[in-house]
Design a protein around this motif. Structure first.
Motif, PDB file in Angstrom:
ATOM      1  N   ARG A 112      -3.370   8.177   5.562  1.00  0.00           N
ATOM      2  CA  ARG A 112      -4.450   7.558   6.336  1.00  0.00           C
ATOM      3  C   ARG A 112      -5.295   6.662   5.449  1.00  0.00           C
ATOM      4  NH1 ARG A 112      -7.093  12.093  10.214  1.00  0.00           N
ATOM      5  NH2 ARG A 112      -8.395  10.287  10.699  1.00  0.00           N
ATOM      6  N   GLN A 113      -5.546   7.096   4.233  1.00  0.00           N
ATOM      7  CA  GLN A 113      -6.321   6.244   3.331  1.00  0.00           C
ATOM      8  C   GLN A 113      -5.537   5.002   2.929  1.00  0.00           C
ATOM      9  OE1 GLN A 113      -7.764   8.785   0.142  1.00  0.00           O
ATOM     10  NE2 GLN A 113      -9.494   9.484   1.401  1.00  0.00           N
ATOM     11  N   ARG A 114      -4.216   5.119   2.788  1.00  0.00           N
ATOM     12  CA  ARG A 114      -3.389   3.936   2.520  1.00  0.00           C
ATOM     13  C   ARG A 114      -3.444   2.948   3.690  1.00  0.00           C
ATOM     14  NH1 ARG A 114       0.452   4.398  -1.676  1.00  0.00           N
ATOM     15  NH2 ARG A 114       0.489   6.451  -2.683  1.00  0.00           N
ATOM     16  N   VAL A 115      -3.442   3.487   4.917  1.00  0.00           N
ATOM     17  CA  VAL A 115      -3.560   2.629   6.102  1.00  0.00           C
ATOM     18  C   VAL A 115      -4.864   1.830   6.052  1.00  0.00           C
ATOM     19  CG1 VAL A 115      -3.954   2.656   8.595  1.00  0.00           C
ATOM     20  CG2 VAL A 115      -2.077   3.977   7.627  1.00  0.00           C
ATOM     21  N   ALA A 116      -5.951   2.485   5.614  1.00  0.00           N
ATOM     22  CA  ALA A 116      -7.237   1.793   5.529  1.00  0.00           C
ATOM     23  C   ALA A 116      -7.167   0.618   4.553  1.00  0.00           C
ATOM     24  CB  ALA A 116      -8.329   2.770   5.092  1.00  0.00           C
TER      25      ALA A 116
ATOM     26  N   SER B 260      -1.575   6.549  -7.357  1.00  0.00           N
ATOM     27  CA  SER B 260      -1.758   5.812  -6.096  1.00  0.00           C
ATOM     28  C   SER B 260      -3.133   5.168  -6.050  1.00  0.00           C
ATOM     29  CB  SER B 260      -1.594   6.772  -4.914  1.00  0.00           C
ATOM     30  OG  SER B 260      -0.297   7.309  -4.876  1.00  0.00           O
ATOM     31  N   GLN B 261      -4.126   5.869  -6.559  1.00  0.00           N
ATOM     32  CA  GLN B 261      -5.469   5.295  -6.609  1.00  0.00           C
ATOM     33  C   GLN B 261      -5.476   4.036  -7.467  1.00  0.00           C
ATOM     34  OE1 GLN B 261      -9.457   7.530  -7.156  1.00  0.00           O
ATOM     35  NE2 GLN B 261      -8.893   6.923  -9.237  1.00  0.00           N
ATOM     36  N   ALA B 262      -4.810   4.101  -8.602  1.00  0.00           N
ATOM     37  CA  ALA B 262      -4.745   2.933  -9.487  1.00  0.00           C
ATOM     38  C   ALA B 262      -4.082   1.752  -8.792  1.00  0.00           C
ATOM     39  CB  ALA B 262      -3.990   3.293 -10.766  1.00  0.00           C
ATOM     40  N   SER B 263      -3.015   2.040  -8.054  1.00  0.00           N
ATOM     41  CA  SER B 263      -2.302   0.975  -7.348  1.00  0.00           C
ATOM     42  C   SER B 263      -3.186   0.303  -6.300  1.00  0.00           C
ATOM     43  CB  SER B 263      -1.050   1.543  -6.681  1.00  0.00           C
ATOM     44  OG  SER B 263      -0.453   0.600  -5.823  1.00  0.00           O
ATOM     45  N   LEU B 264      -3.897   1.105  -5.519  1.00  0.00           N
ATOM     46  CA  LEU B 264      -4.689   0.537  -4.436  1.00  0.00           C
ATOM     47  C   LEU B 264      -5.960  -0.136  -4.948  1.00  0.00           C
ATOM     48  CD1 LEU B 264      -4.267   3.315  -1.715  1.00  0.00           C
ATOM     49  CD2 LEU B 264      -3.123   1.102  -1.873  1.00  0.00           C
ATOM     50  N   LEU B 265      -6.580   0.430  -5.972  1.00  0.00           N
ATOM     51  CA  LEU B 265      -7.794  -0.206  -6.497  1.00  0.00           C
ATOM     52  C   LEU B 265      -7.490  -1.507  -7.226  1.00  0.00           C
ATOM     53  CD1 LEU B 265      -9.916   2.833  -7.738  1.00  0.00           C
ATOM     54  CD2 LEU B 265     -10.145   1.510  -5.636  1.00  0.00           C
ATOM     55  N   SER B 266      -6.240  -1.681  -7.644  1.00  0.00           N
ATOM     56  CA  SER B 266      -5.877  -2.960  -8.268  1.00  0.00           C
ATOM     57  C   SER B 266      -5.892  -4.103  -7.263  1.00  0.00           C
ATOM     58  CB  SER B 266      -4.494  -2.846  -8.910  1.00  0.00           C
ATOM     59  OG  SER B 266      -3.478  -2.686  -7.919  1.00  0.00           O
TER      60      SER B 266
ATOM     61  N   CYS C 251       0.811  -1.220   0.000  1.00  0.00           N
ATOM     62  CA  CYS C 251       0.000   0.000   0.000  1.00  0.00           C
ATOM     63  C   CYS C 251       0.845   1.271   0.000  1.00  0.00           C
ATOM     64  CB  CYS C 251      -0.946  -0.006   1.205  1.00  0.00           C
ATOM     65  SG  CYS C 251      -2.172  -1.325   1.159  1.00  0.00           S
ATOM     66  N   GLY C 252       2.134   1.115  -0.285  1.00  0.00           N
ATOM     67  CA  GLY C 252       2.987   2.287  -0.401  1.00  0.00           C
ATOM     68  C   GLY C 252       3.404   2.884   0.912  1.00  0.00           C
ATOM     69  N   LEU C 253       3.390   2.101   1.993  1.00  0.00           N
ATOM     70  CA  LEU C 253       3.757   2.602   3.314  1.00  0.00           C
ATOM     71  C   LEU C 253       4.922   1.819   3.915  1.00  0.00           C
ATOM     72  CD1 LEU C 253       0.166   3.023   4.859  1.00  0.00           C
ATOM     73  CD2 LEU C 253       1.669   4.852   4.059  1.00  0.00           C
ATOM     74  N   GLY C 254       5.744   1.223   3.058  1.00  0.00           N
ATOM     75  CA  GLY C 254       6.847   0.406   3.557  1.00  0.00           C
ATOM     76  C   GLY C 254       7.792   1.163   4.459  1.00  0.00           C
ATOM     77  N   TYR C 255       7.932   2.461   4.260  1.00  0.00           N
ATOM     78  CA  TYR C 255       8.839   3.274   5.086  1.00  0.00           C
ATOM     79  C   TYR C 255       8.383   3.377   6.536  1.00  0.00           C
ATOM     80  CZ  TYR C 255       5.250   6.725   3.888  1.00  0.00           C
ATOM     81  OH  TYR C 255       4.060   7.372   3.693  1.00  0.00           O
ATOM     82  N   LEU C 256       7.137   2.965   6.820  1.00  0.00           N
ATOM     83  CA  LEU C 256       6.644   3.001   8.199  1.00  0.00           C
ATOM     84  C   LEU C 256       6.879   1.691   8.946  1.00  0.00           C
ATOM     85  CD1 LEU C 256       3.190   4.822   7.796  1.00  0.00           C
ATOM     86  CD2 LEU C 256       5.324   5.775   8.672  1.00  0.00           C
ATOM     87  N   ALA C 257       7.370   0.667   8.251  1.00  0.00           N
ATOM     88  CA  ALA C 257       7.502  -0.658   8.870  1.00  0.00           C
ATOM     89  C   ALA C 257       8.394  -0.632  10.099  1.00  0.00           C
ATOM     90  CB  ALA C 257       8.038  -1.650   7.842  1.00  0.00           C
ATOM     91  N   LYS C 258       9.407   0.226  10.107  1.00  0.00           N
ATOM     92  CA  LYS C 258      10.329   0.288  11.245  1.00  0.00           C
ATOM     93  C   LYS C 258       9.676   0.879  12.495  1.00  0.00           C
ATOM     94  CE  LYS C 258      12.176   4.683   9.534  1.00  0.00           C
ATOM     95  NZ  LYS C 258      13.377   5.401   9.046  1.00  0.00           N
ATOM     96  N   LYS C 259       8.510   1.491  12.335  1.00  0.00           N
ATOM     97  CA  LYS C 259       7.806   2.097  13.470  1.00  0.00           C
ATOM     98  C   LYS C 259       6.675   1.216  13.990  1.00  0.00           C
ATOM     99  CE  LYS C 259       8.655   6.859  11.965  1.00  0.00           C
ATOM    100  NZ  LYS C 259       8.032   8.185  11.662  1.00  0.00           N
ATOM    101  N   LEU C 260       6.660  -0.045  13.583  1.00  0.00           N
ATOM    102  CA  LEU C 260       5.527  -0.925  13.858  1.00  0.00           C
ATOM    103  C   LEU C 260       5.194  -1.006  15.341  1.00  0.00           C
ATOM    104  CD1 LEU C 260       3.546  -2.690  12.306  1.00  0.00           C
ATOM    105  CD2 LEU C 260       5.088  -4.626  12.657  1.00  0.00           C
ATOM    106  N   ASP C 261       6.197  -1.154  16.182  1.00  0.00           N
ATOM    107  CA  ASP C 261       5.952  -1.324  17.619  1.00  0.00           C
ATOM    108  C   ASP C 261       6.663  -0.276  18.454  1.00  0.00           C
ATOM    109  OD1 ASP C 261       4.266  -3.707  17.711  1.00  0.00           O
ATOM    110  OD2 ASP C 261       6.014  -4.733  16.859  1.00  0.00           O
TER     111      ASP C 261
ATOM    112  N   SER D 182       0.871  -1.976 -13.177  1.00  0.00           N
ATOM    113  CA  SER D 182       2.181  -1.332 -13.239  1.00  0.00           C
ATOM    114  C   SER D 182       2.388  -0.411 -12.051  1.00  0.00           C
ATOM    115  CB  SER D 182       2.304  -0.534 -14.544  1.00  0.00           C
ATOM    116  OG  SER D 182       2.217  -1.391 -15.659  1.00  0.00           O
ATOM    117  N   ALA D 183       1.320   0.315 -11.659  1.00  0.00           N
ATOM    118  CA  ALA D 183       1.419   1.205 -10.503  1.00  0.00           C
ATOM    119  C   ALA D 183       1.682   0.428  -9.232  1.00  0.00           C
ATOM    120  CB  ALA D 183       0.135   2.028 -10.371  1.00  0.00           C
ATOM    121  N   ALA D 184       1.061  -0.732  -9.089  1.00  0.00           N
ATOM    122  CA  ALA D 184       1.278  -1.561  -7.903  1.00  0.00           C
ATOM    123  C   ALA D 184       2.728  -2.014  -7.843  1.00  0.00           C
ATOM    124  CB  ALA D 184       0.331  -2.755  -7.913  1.00  0.00           C
ATOM    125  N   ASN D 185       3.293  -2.435  -8.996  1.00  0.00           N
ATOM    126  CA  ASN D 185       4.680  -2.876  -9.019  1.00  0.00           C
ATOM    127  C   ASN D 185       5.632  -1.731  -8.674  1.00  0.00           C
ATOM    128  OD1 ASN D 185       3.914  -5.461  -9.749  1.00  0.00           O
ATOM    129  ND2 ASN D 185       4.016  -5.016 -11.961  1.00  0.00           N
TER     130      ASN D 185
END
Length: 607
Positions: free
Chosen positions: A505-509, A534-540, A480-490, A596-599
């Motif tokens: 926030r919409q990506r989090v949803a 981004s919309q294309a990526s998430l709707l895919s 969902c394009g939020l990989g940079y937040l993975a280090k803040k998981l806990d 392609s957007a998802a990739n």
């Protein structure tokens, strides 16, 4: 609901106690009665200690009058025991009183908050009781102000009654009768000191009642203005960014100033009334120590009683007087307490009216049922506002399992209201909505709710306690394009609704959807804050990871049709929007572009 009968001319205290006194019934009754009995025991102990000290005063001053050194020292030897008993009884009373306050408030708060939250009453109340300001404050603060002073006032009233009865008996026994000649006739007034105490207390109480009677309404009005001012400030804080962007500072400053002006005006009315009450109370305070001395002086001057008896009678008279004018001393607190009771009861009244209206309108509500063919059915569905105005009229449509449905229409045609009806939180209308039995449903609003907590908490919300492997959560974030937040998981808890942007926030949803994998997904403008790529990526997601899910989404952005296979259009009409449905065809270019957007999103998150 607008025509639902409401409770009229209700006794605020009676209705409040009807709910509050349930603490002494049900599962909490043993604790409640144990605390109550403990409080009563310490009240009795405190009264006994006060009687002991009263008698000690007589013995001590009689010994002084006789200049009996031995008796003075003997009497003094009892003083530490009496003071110790008084201190222990007071300490026990304070602890038991506070425990009763905490537990009673806990019971009522849980009951009211549960009532308010259950069945989306907190949501529907906003439509049906627009004058109900800050229900959360009424539960959090007014319940406290209704319970804590009530316990103290009840203990004070019981103590006053026991004290008045006990020390009136002492006055009867020690002061005796008053005898005087009037026109050659001997007049005898038995227990004249006790009678005088009652008469004096009655006069003082009546004076305080008439002086303070207007205070109840004025305190209630002040509390209401305070609540409105807090609501105004909260609204300003919650919409700070929008107000700042449109430079609405001047208007908001005027609005806040006007709201606080009402608070000041309400307080000034209270100040004026408090001045009248203070005049009555201070007059009473000046007379309080003088009256018993004037009444008992003739008997002492004639040698009928000793100095110790005088001290004992004056102390007993003061105790009876203080007990009997309990109402005078607590009138202001009673007014403030009743104002809080009124606000709590107003909330209960609105919740009752909401429930009564729900029962009475049961046959006219939207019926929610289950389908046995895996499809969602809207049958003769009409959706109305709470005032009865029809928004959507006679809609009949079937959404097959796995379908991707787009709901469109001009602004105000009822799209979001239809989504609320599908969610089961909008009951007003007729017809039925049937959804597949046993299937999970997820709702994604335009502004997703992010609770306070760790990133893991908000991703797994509302089932934050379930166990999900870290690699699945990280994969969902990257997808969902939020990989940079993975280090803040806990890491430490954050107010994520302030930290993340609208698009994040919409990506989090969408990341939540990947982790939950619901059977039915209902979205309301869920990609409005995202750019087209981004919309294309998430709707895919709905063609890949969530391809099996049934999707119902509201949107108006260009190109959304290519991600759906069915379109429901709401056409606004005077008698309610008309619903039409048609099949959609996807563009091959759009499918290729979304993949392609998802990739690209996944590659962007690879370090």
């Amino acid at each position: 609901m607008a025509d639902a009968p409401r409770v009229s001319r209700r006794s605020r205290m009676r209705q409040f106690f009807r709910v509050a006194l349930r603490y002494w019934r049900g599962r909490t009754r043993w604790r409640a009665w144990a605390l109550t009995i403990t409080v009563l025991v310490f009240i009795a102990a405190q009264t006994a200690a006060a009687v002991g000290i009263n008698r000690w005063n007589r013995w001590f001053f009689d010994a002084l009058e006789k200049r009996d050194v031995g008796a003075v020292w003997a009497t003094t030897g009892w003083l530490p025991f009496l003071l110790g008993a008084a201190a222990l009884s007071m300490c026990g009373l304070v602890i038991s009183r506070m425990l009763l306050q905490v537990r009673w408030r806990e019971n009522l708060t849980r009951r009211l908050s549960g009532w308010w939250i259950a069945d989306q009453r907190y949501y529907r109340l906003g439509f049906l009781a627009r004058n109900m300001t800050a229900p959360e404050y009424r539960i959090a603060e007014d319940v406290r102000l209704a319970i804590e002073p009530l316990v103290e006032l009840a203990i004070g009233l019981i103590t006053a009654f026991v004290t008045a009865a006990t020390f009136a008996a002492i006055l009867w026994q020690v002061a005796g009768s008053a005898e005087f000649m009037l026109g050659g006739t001997m007049i005898v007034i038995p227990s004249y000191m006790a009678i005088a105490a009652v008469i004096y207390a009655a006069i003082a109480s009546l004076g305080a009642y008439f002086a303070g009677r207007p205070l109840v309404a004025r305190v209630a009005h002040k509390n209401e203005m305070e609540a409105q001012f807090r609501a105004e400030m909260t609204r300003l804080r919650e919409n700070a960014e929008s107000i700042a962007l449109i430079k609405g500072d001047a208007d908001e400053r005027n609005s806040v100033g006007e709201s606080y002006g009402k608070v000041v005006a309400a307080w000034l009315r209270i100040v004026r009334q408090q001045g009248v009450i203070a005049l009555v109370l201070n007059t009473n305070s000046a007379l309080f120590p003088i009256v018993p001395l004037l009444l008992i002086a003739p008997k002492f001057l004639t040698g009928a009683i000793t100095m110790g008896a005088v001290v004992q009678v004056v102390a007993a008279f003061s105790a009876v007087q203080a007990a009997l004018i309990w109402f005078v001393d607590n009138f202001v607190r009673l007014a403030e307490w009743f104002a809080s009771v009124t606000r709590v009861d107003e909330l209960m009244e609105e919740l009752e009216a909401l429930d009564i209206g729900t029962i009475m309108e049961k046959d006219e509500r939207i019926a929610l049922g289950e389908s046995d063919d895996g499809a969602i059915h809207l049958d003769n569905l009409s959706i109305a506002h709470s005032n009865g105005r029809v928004v959507v009229a006679d809609a009949t449509v079937t959404i097959s399992q796995g379908a991707k449905v787009l709901i469109a229409g001009e602004s105000g045609s009822g799209k979001s209201t239809l989504i609320r009806a599908l969610a089961g939180i909008w009951p007003w209308g007729s017809g039925s909505i049937r959804v597949p039995a046993g299937q999970s449903i997820a709702f994604v609003p335009q502004k997703p709710y992010l609770p306070h907590g760790t990133l893991r908490t908000i991703l797994l919300y509302p089932d934050s306690d379930r166990t999900v492997p870290d690699n699945e959560i990280v994969a969902a974030l990257k997808r969902c394009g939020l990989g940079y937040l993975a280090k803040k998981l806990d890491l430490e808890e954050e107010e994520w609704d302030r930290v993340l942007s609208g698009g994040e926030r919409q990506r989090v949803a969408f990341a939540r959807l990947l982790l939950q994998k619901p059977d039915i997904i209902v979205m309301d403008e869920a990609t409005s804050a995202l750019d087209e790529e981004s919309q294309a990526s998430l709707l895919s997601l709905f063609e890949e990871e969530l391809a099996e899910a049934t999707l119902i989404s509201v949107g108006h952005r260009p190109g959304l049709e290519d991600y759906h296979d069915q379109k429901i259009t709401l056409e606004r009409r005077p008698a309610g929007a008309h619903l039409t449905s048609r099949r959609l065809k996807k563009s091959l270019w759009r499918v290729f572009r979304s993949r392609s957007a998802a990739n690209e999103d996944e590659r962007a998150d690879v370090p």
